[in-house]
Design a protein around this motif. Structure first.
Motif, mmCIF file in Angstrom:
data_model
loop_
_atom_site.group_PDB
_atom_site.id
_atom_site.type_symbol
_atom_site.label_atom_id
_atom_site.label_comp_id
_atom_site.label_asym_id
_atom_site.label_seq_id
_atom_site.Cartn_x
_atom_site.Cartn_y
_atom_site.Cartn_z
ATOM 1 N N GLY A 1 0.898 -1.199 -0.059
ATOM 2 C CA GLY A 1 -0.114 -0.153 -0.118
ATOM 3 C C GLY A 1 0.681 1.253 0.134
ATOM 4 O O GLY A 1 0.568 2.313 -0.646
ATOM 5 N N GLN B 1 -4.123 -3.655 2.544
ATOM 6 C CA GLN B 1 -3.820 -2.228 3.202
ATOM 7 C C GLN B 1 -5.030 -2.145 4.156
ATOM 8 O O GLN B 1 -6.018 -2.711 4.129
ATOM 9 N N ASN C 1 -5.398 -3.747 -2.156
ATOM 10 C CA ASN C 1 -4.785 -2.871 -2.990
ATOM 11 C C ASN C 1 -5.370 -2.507 -4.267
ATOM 12 O O ASN C 1 -5.332 -1.285 -4.814
#
Length: 277
Positions: free
Chosen positions: A154, A186, A191
């Motif tokens: 992230g 994340q 993501n």
């Protein structure tokens, strides 16, 4: 001073990693806050670096010729702290004071307070720039130490990361090895849903890096990647390490909710039982 030659076998590394994971769980539970998911995914890489790869001396943390490590994803500090304690930089009892007022172990790494921490981090995106500076300093000073840095997946959504990537390639920092803890989750989700980072390998290659992809929980692959990075001349190396968020604790694995949530006592006991405590 010469490097202590360790050459740990994988069984020993796995045992150390299990102890580190136990201490991550205990510390975050005691603190009632922290980031267990990304700490557990990063554990095997950190254990391999600190116990088999890096030239370091826990009795002399500021040794000028040591290899350096930067935890750019600073919220995974519990993993770094547990590894440093296991390696002998400070007493393991300190882990139970994680995030307490006056503790040497705060929520993000602090190079002025914690033995063994080479760079203060926490604000995502900055660690690679710091690692670049260390690696460039080694070149200018004609030193042979190497610099390692770990980024979160992230985290590489941050623009500053790509400025640093361009800079590292420009200065031909072949003494720099980056690991991407690619667990694909994340704080806000996957993501791909928050801000896709794909194609990851192609992007780093386009920025002039040597790129390797490994299983970030396989010790042989981690060691091999380090050796390939050392053998690469004229460019930095990015090791894309495919990992599992919450690795080692079944109810935490691949669960985004454990990015920044502390276990309660019951959950801690269940996790420790799974880890063989």
């Amino acid at each position: 001073m010469k490097q202590e030659v360790r050459f740990m076998d994988n069984q020993r590394l796995a045992h150390i990693a299990t102890e580190v994971r136990k201490n991550i769980i205990k510390a975050v539970t005691a603190a009632k806050s922290g980031h267990p998911g990304g700490s557990l995914s990063a554990t095997d890489i950190l254990v391999t670096l600190y116990f088999d790869v890096m030239r370091i001396d826990p009795k002399n943390p500021k040794w000028k010729d040591r290899d350096r490590f930067v935890l750019s994803k600073g919220h995974a500090a519990p993993a770094l702290y547990a590894v440093l304690a296991e390696r002998g930089y400070f007493a393991k009892e300190e882990l139970m004071r994680l995030r307490q007022v006056g503790s040497i172990l705060q929520g993000h790494p602090d190079m002025k307070s914690t033995p063994g921490v080479d760079m203060t981090t926490g604000s995502l995106g900055q660690g690679l720039s710091a690692a670049n500076g260390m690696a460039l300093a080694a070149k200018l000073d004609k030193k042979d130490y190497r610099v390692y840095v770990m980024l979160g997946d992230g985290e590489i959504q941050e623009g500053m990361v790509w400025e640093a990537a361009m800079s590292a390639a420009h200065y031909r920092l072949d003494n720099l090895t980056a690991f991407l803890d690619y667990n694909q989750l994340q704080i806000d989700g996957a993501n791909d849903l928050v801000m896709t980072i794909k194609p990851v390998a192609d992007k780093w290659r386009a920025f002039g890096w040597n790129v390797l992809e490994i299983d970030g929980h396989d010790y042989d692959q981690i060691k091999s990647a380090v050796e390939k990075a050392k053998a690469t001349k004229g460019k930095p190396t990015m090791v894309i390490a495919h990992t599992v968020k919450g690795k080692g604790v079944s109810f935490m694995e691949n669960q985004v909710g454990w990015h920044g949530s502390a276990p309660n006592e019951e959950q801690m006991k269940k996790a420790l039982t799974e880890l063989g405590d």
